[in-house]
Design a protein around this motif. Structure first.
Motif, PDB file in Angstrom:
ATOM      1  N   PRO A  84      32.773  68.152  29.484  1.00  0.00           N
ATOM      2  CA  PRO A  84      32.347  67.523  30.745  1.00  0.00           C
ATOM      3  C   PRO A  84      31.050  66.729  30.628  1.00  0.00           C
ATOM      4  O   PRO A  84      30.821  65.803  31.412  1.00  0.00           O
ATOM      5  CB  PRO A  84      32.189  68.721  31.686  1.00  0.00           C
TER       6      PRO A  84
ATOM      7  N   GLY B 233      34.001  63.326  40.433  1.00  0.00           N
ATOM      8  CA  GLY B 233      34.812  64.231  39.629  1.00  0.00           C
ATOM      9  C   GLY B 233      34.050  65.365  38.999  1.00  0.00           C
ATOM     10  O   GLY B 233      34.555  66.487  38.888  1.00  0.00           O
ATOM     11  N   ILE B 234      32.801  65.118  38.572  1.00  0.00           N
ATOM     12  CA  ILE B 234      32.026  66.167  37.921  1.00  0.00           C
ATOM     13  C   ILE B 234      31.776  67.336  38.860  1.00  0.00           C
ATOM     14  O   ILE B 234      31.675  68.496  38.430  1.00  0.00           O
ATOM     15  CB  ILE B 234      30.692  65.605  37.363  1.00  0.00           C
TER      16      ILE B 234
ATOM     17  N   ARG C  52      33.967  68.351  41.168  1.00  0.00           N
ATOM     18  CA  ARG C  52      35.215  69.129  41.201  1.00  0.00           C
ATOM     19  C   ARG C  52      35.306  70.042  39.984  1.00  0.00           C
ATOM     20  O   ARG C  52      35.868  71.144  40.064  1.00  0.00           O
ATOM     21  CB  ARG C  52      36.416  68.180  41.244  1.00  0.00           C
ATOM     22  N   ARG C  53      34.734  69.615  38.863  1.00  0.00           N
ATOM     23  CA  ARG C  53      34.833  70.386  37.625  1.00  0.00           C
ATOM     24  C   ARG C  53      33.795  71.498  37.538  1.00  0.00           C
ATOM     25  O   ARG C  53      34.080  72.583  37.023  1.00  0.00           O
ATOM     26  CB  ARG C  53      34.669  69.462  36.422  1.00  0.00           C
ATOM     27  N   LEU C  54      32.581  71.225  37.995  1.00  0.00           N
ATOM     28  CA  LEU C  54      31.493  72.139  37.653  1.00  0.00           C
ATOM     29  C   LEU C  54      30.684  72.663  38.835  1.00  0.00           C
ATOM     30  O   LEU C  54      29.781  73.476  38.635  1.00  0.00           O
ATOM     31  CB  LEU C  54      30.527  71.444  36.682  1.00  0.00           C
TER      32      LEU C  54
ATOM     33  N   ALA D 123      27.103  71.085  38.097  1.00  0.00           N
ATOM     34  CA  ALA D 123      27.425  69.669  38.240  1.00  0.00           C
ATOM     35  C   ALA D 123      26.161  68.824  38.282  1.00  0.00           C
ATOM     36  O   ALA D 123      26.106  67.730  37.712  1.00  0.00           O
ATOM     37  CB  ALA D 123      28.259  69.448  39.499  1.00  0.00           C
TER      38      ALA D 123
ATOM     39  N   ASP E   4      38.232  64.139  26.264  1.00  0.00           N
ATOM     40  CA  ASP E   4      38.055  64.840  27.533  1.00  0.00           C
ATOM     41  C   ASP E   4      39.359  64.831  28.326  1.00  0.00           C
ATOM     42  O   ASP E   4      39.771  65.847  28.896  1.00  0.00           O
ATOM     43  CB  ASP E   4      36.935  64.190  28.321  1.00  0.00           C
ATOM     44  N   ARG E   5      40.027  63.683  28.355  1.00  0.00           N
ATOM     45  CA  ARG E   5      41.309  63.605  29.083  1.00  0.00           C
ATOM     46  C   ARG E   5      42.362  64.492  28.431  1.00  0.00           C
ATOM     47  O   ARG E   5      43.153  65.149  29.102  1.00  0.00           O
ATOM     48  CB  ARG E   5      41.779  62.156  29.151  1.00  0.00           C
TER      49      ARG E   5
ATOM     50  N   ASP F 242      41.426  68.213  31.767  1.00  0.00           N
ATOM     51  CA  ASP F 242      40.592  68.508  32.931  1.00  0.00           C
ATOM     52  C   ASP F 242      39.684  67.322  33.197  1.00  0.00           C
ATOM     53  O   ASP F 242      38.490  67.462  33.384  1.00  0.00           O
ATOM     54  CB  ASP F 242      39.753  69.760  32.671  1.00  0.00           C
TER      55      ASP F 242
ATOM     56  N   SER G 104      37.536  64.226  34.628  1.00  0.00           N
ATOM     57  CA  SER G 104      36.700  64.168  35.825  1.00  0.00           C
ATOM     58  C   SER G 104      36.846  62.873  36.578  1.00  0.00           C
ATOM     59  O   SER G 104      36.105  62.603  37.490  1.00  0.00           O
ATOM     60  CB  SER G 104      35.231  64.375  35.443  1.00  0.00           C
TER      61      SER G 104
END
Length: 522
Positions: free
Chosen positions: A170, A178-179, A181-183, A223, A514-515, A519, A521
């Motif tokens: 990430p 998006g970051i 939503r991930r962290l 995030a 990353d893709r 997951d 972002s």
């Protein structure tokens, strides 16, 4: 690299991948009866909004409860025991070269940014004896990261191989929102534990990035930490060095900008706290202060968290949306912080840096030697033979004994700069505040956006959500301009063009990895 901005100036920076955000198109200036806008708050966000609006001929009134502009960067006069008049403030602030929009605001009054001065380095010293420097670190990713590993005594190649590359992905392709939503669901501390960031180098992440938010890393959203890595280190080629003001904040920044705004017929009212804002019967709003009220067509709320909660809470008919109001009332503030400024009767050693970050020295987070870069302090030092020292303690436990914290800061200063042990304190000022926004785990969705349920009401400030990679002072300036742009668009007027660091990771291969991790972002 230079790029044209909406007000006709240039954007100065070296990053060829800096991202441009075009403002709304329209007339260069209002014709006919000009709308009236109340900007509530005279900090960075409010001044950015007021500037963009006033330049287009909008009638702007800025309300600031303090007697000085600048918000958390304001300054005020104090008289010392030796009879000197000095300017006290809430402490040191770093003006990074990535702050394109803040610097664009300041250029209105000082096109060459002569009020800023670059520090050659800001070393980070750990109580274990290790010290990191950024002076020789390359500025362009990925060489910045590789160069830092090569030069750092606390973060080596062996540490790099022990990290979990999948968990760290990430950091390599940060995108907003998006970051979040991930962290946003984990803390900065937990995230670094997951990627096996070396313990010896934790202070690099926390002192440089997390502590900038005046927050305990166990409470700060991961995030925000990842976004900071992107803005300052992994996503931008502007580097990690920064500028400081040559004079105290009022003289260097806000007095010149106030004159610029007055030249555009903006009405600046300091010492005027807005108590409430209520809808007017025939449209628009009434802004109520202690000495009366004024009608306006639109409002920009550019307040700190406590001020925003206060105005919204005392304005029951303002913004008829219970969910929005509940989110505003639920916003929190970071723990208290202390700024101690000491005027000593002798100078510290000549090789002391202008700014030193610290880790492992009790509550002490950094030390500034103001005469190294601030003119007022340098003149006092030249006249008296003394030094002006500033000590910061962030994220102090609210239950802590404040006198004990102050004593501890002095003890750590003596430990780091032993020559201060024999110095006499000519005078001292100790400033406590607890009004910086908190970015807790899971808090992103409850933060306000620039736009509100009422199209004539905007919110700006460093607590405000934005789909651009900005933070801290730059988020305040950017959201201030975005608030102005939203109103200018309603009235068919040209808006402010903005710049940010790149809006995604810089390396296609790393973005692809990353893709593939499943997951992304974006």
């Amino acid at each position: 690299m230079r790029g044209r901005t909406a007000h006709g100036g240039t954007r100065h920076g070296r990053d060829r991948r800096a991202h441009v955000v075009r403002g709304p198109q329209g007339a260069p200036r209002i014709s006919g009866a000009a709308p009236r806008v109340a900007v509530v708050g005279g900090g960075i966000a409010g001044l950015a909004a007021a500037t963009a609006l006033a330049e287009r001929g909008v009638h702007v009134t800025v309300y600031e409860r303090e007697h000085q502009l600048g918000g958390r960067l304001r300054g005020w006069p104090e008289e010392l025991a030796d009879g000197s008049t000095v300017t006290m403030s809430r402490g040191f602030h770093a003006f990074f070269r990535q702050y394109y929009n803040l610097r664009g605001l300041l250029r209105r009054a000082d096109p060459a940014l002569n009020m800023l001065h670059g520090l050659p380095d800001y070393p980070l010293r750990h109580s274990g004896g290790l010290q990191d420097s950024f002076a020789r670190v390359p500025r362009t990713p990925p060489w910045s990261a590789l160069g830092f590993v090569a030069l750092s005594p606390t973060f080596g190649w062996r540490d790099l191989t022990r990290m979990d590359p999948r968990a760290a992905l990430p950091l390599l392709d940060v995108r907003v929102p998006g970051i979040y939503r991930r962290l946003d669901h984990i803390s900065a501390w937990e995230f670094l534990e997951r990627i096996r960031f070396p313990r010896a180098a934790h202070h690099l992440a926390f002192e440089v990035f997390s502590r900038s938010f005046f927050a305990d890393p166990r409470r700060l959203s991961a995030a925000e930490l990842a976004l900071m890595f992107h803005i300052y280190f992994l996503g931008s080629s502007e580097g990690l060095l920064f500028d400081v003001v040559r004079e105290p904040f009022p003289a260097a920044l806000w007095d010149p900008l106030a004159r610029y705004l007055s030249g555009h017929r903006a009405d600046i009212r300091t010492g005027r706290a807005v108590e409430s804002v209520e809808p007017a019967r025939r449209g628009g709003f009434h802004v109520l202060t202690g000495d009366g009220e004024q009608r306006c067509d639109a409002v920009v709320l550019a307040l700190d968290v406590k001020g925003l909660r206060s105005v919204v809470g005392q304005s029951p008919r303002f913004i008829d949306d219970d969910a929005w109001r509940a989110r505003i009332m639920g916003l929190g503030t970071a723990p208290p912080f202390l700024v101690s400024r000491l005027w000593l009767d002798r100078r510290v050693a000549s090789d002391r840096p202008g700014f030193l970050g610290t880790s492992g020295y009790g509550p002490l987070d950094n030390i500034s030697v103001l005469e190294r870069w601030e003119g007022e302090a340098a003149r006092w030092s030249a006249r008296t033979g003394g030094s002006v020292i500033e000590l910061h303690a962030y994220a102090v436990d609210p239950a802590a004994d404040r006198a004990a914290v102050r004593r501890s800061l002095s003890a750590q200063l003596h430990r780091l700069y032993p020559e201060t042990r024999e110095a006499r304190i000519v005078d001292a000022r100790h400033v406590w505040h607890a009004d910086c926004p908190l970015f807790p785990v899971g808090g992103y969705r409850n933060r306000p956006t620039v736009r509100t349920p009422d199209p004539a009401v905007m919110v700006a400030g460093d607590i405000v959500r934005s789909d651009l990679p900005v933070a801290l002072m730059e988020r305040a300036a950017t959201t201030g301009f975005l608030a102005a742009n939203a109103l200018l668009e309603r009235w068919g007027l040209r808006g402010q063009t903005l710049w940010t660091v790149p809006v995604r990771g810089r390396t296609p291969l790393l973005r692809a990895l990353d893709r593939l991790a499943g997951d992304g972002s974006g």
